[in-house]
Design a protein around this motif. Structure first.
Motif, mmCIF file in Angstrom:
data_model
loop_
_atom_site.group_PDB
_atom_site.id
_atom_site.type_symbol
_atom_site.label_atom_id
_atom_site.label_comp_id
_atom_site.label_asym_id
_atom_site.label_seq_id
_atom_site.Cartn_x
_atom_site.Cartn_y
_atom_site.Cartn_z
ATOM 1 N N ILE A 60 -12.616 1.787 -19.487
ATOM 2 C CA ILE A 60 -12.270 2.626 -18.681
ATOM 3 C C ILE A 60 -13.339 3.028 -17.897
ATOM 4 O O ILE A 60 -13.285 3.428 -16.733
ATOM 5 N N THR A 88 -4.275 4.137 -15.074
ATOM 6 C CA THR A 88 -5.050 3.441 -16.176
ATOM 7 C C THR A 88 -5.778 4.442 -16.954
ATOM 8 O O THR A 88 -5.638 4.545 -18.134
ATOM 9 N N TYR A 91 -2.640 6.445 -19.004
ATOM 10 C CA TYR A 91 -2.243 5.502 -20.196
ATOM 11 C C TYR A 91 -3.370 5.341 -21.238
ATOM 12 O O TYR A 91 -3.067 5.374 -22.307
ATOM 13 N N GLY A 92 -4.464 5.391 -20.640
ATOM 14 C CA GLY A 92 -5.755 5.474 -21.719
ATOM 15 C C GLY A 92 -5.721 6.858 -22.408
ATOM 16 O O GLY A 92 -6.001 6.694 -23.656
ATOM 17 N N SER A 167 2.467 -2.127 -20.748
ATOM 18 C CA SER A 167 1.574 -1.390 -21.689
ATOM 19 C C SER A 167 1.769 -1.929 -22.980
ATOM 20 O O SER A 167 0.748 -1.789 -24.042
ATOM 21 N N THR A 232 -6.327 3.076 -26.801
ATOM 22 C CA THR A 232 -7.031 3.733 -25.792
ATOM 23 C C THR A 232 -7.312 2.642 -24.597
ATOM 24 O O THR A 232 -6.984 2.742 -23.176
ATOM 25 N N ALA A 236 -4.339 1.337 -21.421
ATOM 26 C CA ALA A 236 -4.796 1.394 -20.324
ATOM 27 C C ALA A 236 -4.552 0.069 -19.214
ATOM 28 O O ALA A 236 -4.518 -0.120 -18.219
#
Length: 324
Positions: A60, A88, A91-92, A167, A232, A236
């Motif tokens: 990320i 990104t 969702y991370g 996801s 994580t 993402a």
């Protein structure tokens, strides 16, 4: 010119991931952020217990820095770039919370399904509001044809389903060393090609930034893995690839380019349905990569095979969009 910009972006993201990993991985180890392995999983995975997880932070940070620096320099930050980074990173963060609870409580269960779903829904809703402000079309096209149709009021539902579904599908694929990193690099690479072909250069830049970050992470995630990306990274990446497909108006093509993720998800759905209705399992274990693992395939053989299948799906997706 654009080809050089994309190449520099890929290299920048790759180098950020590769150069930061040797510092970040020992940091995770010192914090004792090690992976907990499911007892019901393959026995061979028990030796992986304690391997640092939450390495998705590396991906990320690499893609976000490369995207921000290169986009600002060559294009100027635009709405679609902010939206891609929102999904990104958002969702991370959901994945990070899930991973953090797992390592803090030394168990394989983090956020509850409801908590994770709420987080995914909130981010999906914000993303859709951003789409509305750009006057986004609610039409979707059928890959390989000139046929398209307007889904109207159903489009926001489709956006939410795509973001949450992708996801979770990508998350299911993250089960072997290098499996998700390799298949993700291939899928995002395909979307980079398509984005460039459609003159969505900011989205193409973001896509290659993801490829660079994932490949840099793969240097340390290939078998035997020194770090796992955890939820994580996987959440993402799943959010990012679905957001790219939506912005490019290639919603249905995601099913093809992300074919490996779809197959992995279907294997779980079929396994659960079969066991609940017939009391029998179709596979030795799901997701599908575990079935091959318990069938005697080496981990590396499974990973390379899935990479090959992912490459075929990516090539098919590009062919349907560009040449048909």
């Amino acid at each position: 010119m654009i080809e050089q910009v994309l190449l520099f972006t890929l290299l920048a993201s790759f180098l950020i991931a590769v150069l930061s990993s040797p510092f970040f991985i020992p940091f995770l180890r010192r914090l004792k952020f090690g992976q907990s392995i499911r007892e019901e999983g393959p026995k061979s995975h028990q030796k992986k217990s304690g391997t640092p997880t939450m390495g998705g932070i590396i991906i990320i940070v690499a893609l976000a820095l490369a995207t921000y620096i290169m986009t600002l320099k060559f294009f100027g930050m635009k709405t679609e770039t902010y939206m891609l980074l929102l999904v990104t990173v958002g969702y991370g963060i959901v994945g990070f919370l899930d991973d953090f609870i797992k390592v803090a409580k030394k168990r394989n269960l983090g956020l509850t399904s409801r908590q994770k779903l709420v987080g995914q829904l909130v981010i999906a809703a914000i993303f859709y509001i951003g789409l509305i402000k750009t006057g986004f079309s609610t039409e979707i096209s059928v890959p390989g044809t000139e046929f398209s149709f307007d889904v109207g009021w159903f489009y926001p539902v489709l956006v939410v389903v795509m973001l949450i579904g992708a996801s979770n599908a990508v998350n299911l694929t993250d089960g072997l060393d290098g499996l998700l990193a390799g298949t993700a690099a291939i899928a995002f690479g395909a979307f980079a090609v398509l984005a460039s072909n459609l003159h969505h250069y900011e989205t193409a830049l973001f896509s290659v930034a993801v490829v660079g970050g994932v490949l840099g992470f793969l240097v340390f995630n290939a078998h035997p893995a020194k770090v796992f990306m955890g939820d994580t990274g996987s959440l993402a990446l799943g959010g990012a690839i679905s957001a790219i497909a939506i912005i490019l108006k290639l919603e249905l093509l995601l099913v093809i380019i992300g074919g490996v993720f779809v197959i992995e998800t279907l294997s779980v759905m079929l396994q659960v349905a079969s066991f609940k209705t017939r009391g029998k399992r179709i596979f030795k274990m799901s997701p599908l990569h575990h079935h091959y693992e318990l069938s005697g395939w080496s981990e590396w053989r499974i990973v390379v095979t899935f990479w090959g299948v992912g490459l075929l799906f990516a090539a098919l997706g590009i062919y349907l969009e560009v040449w048909v």
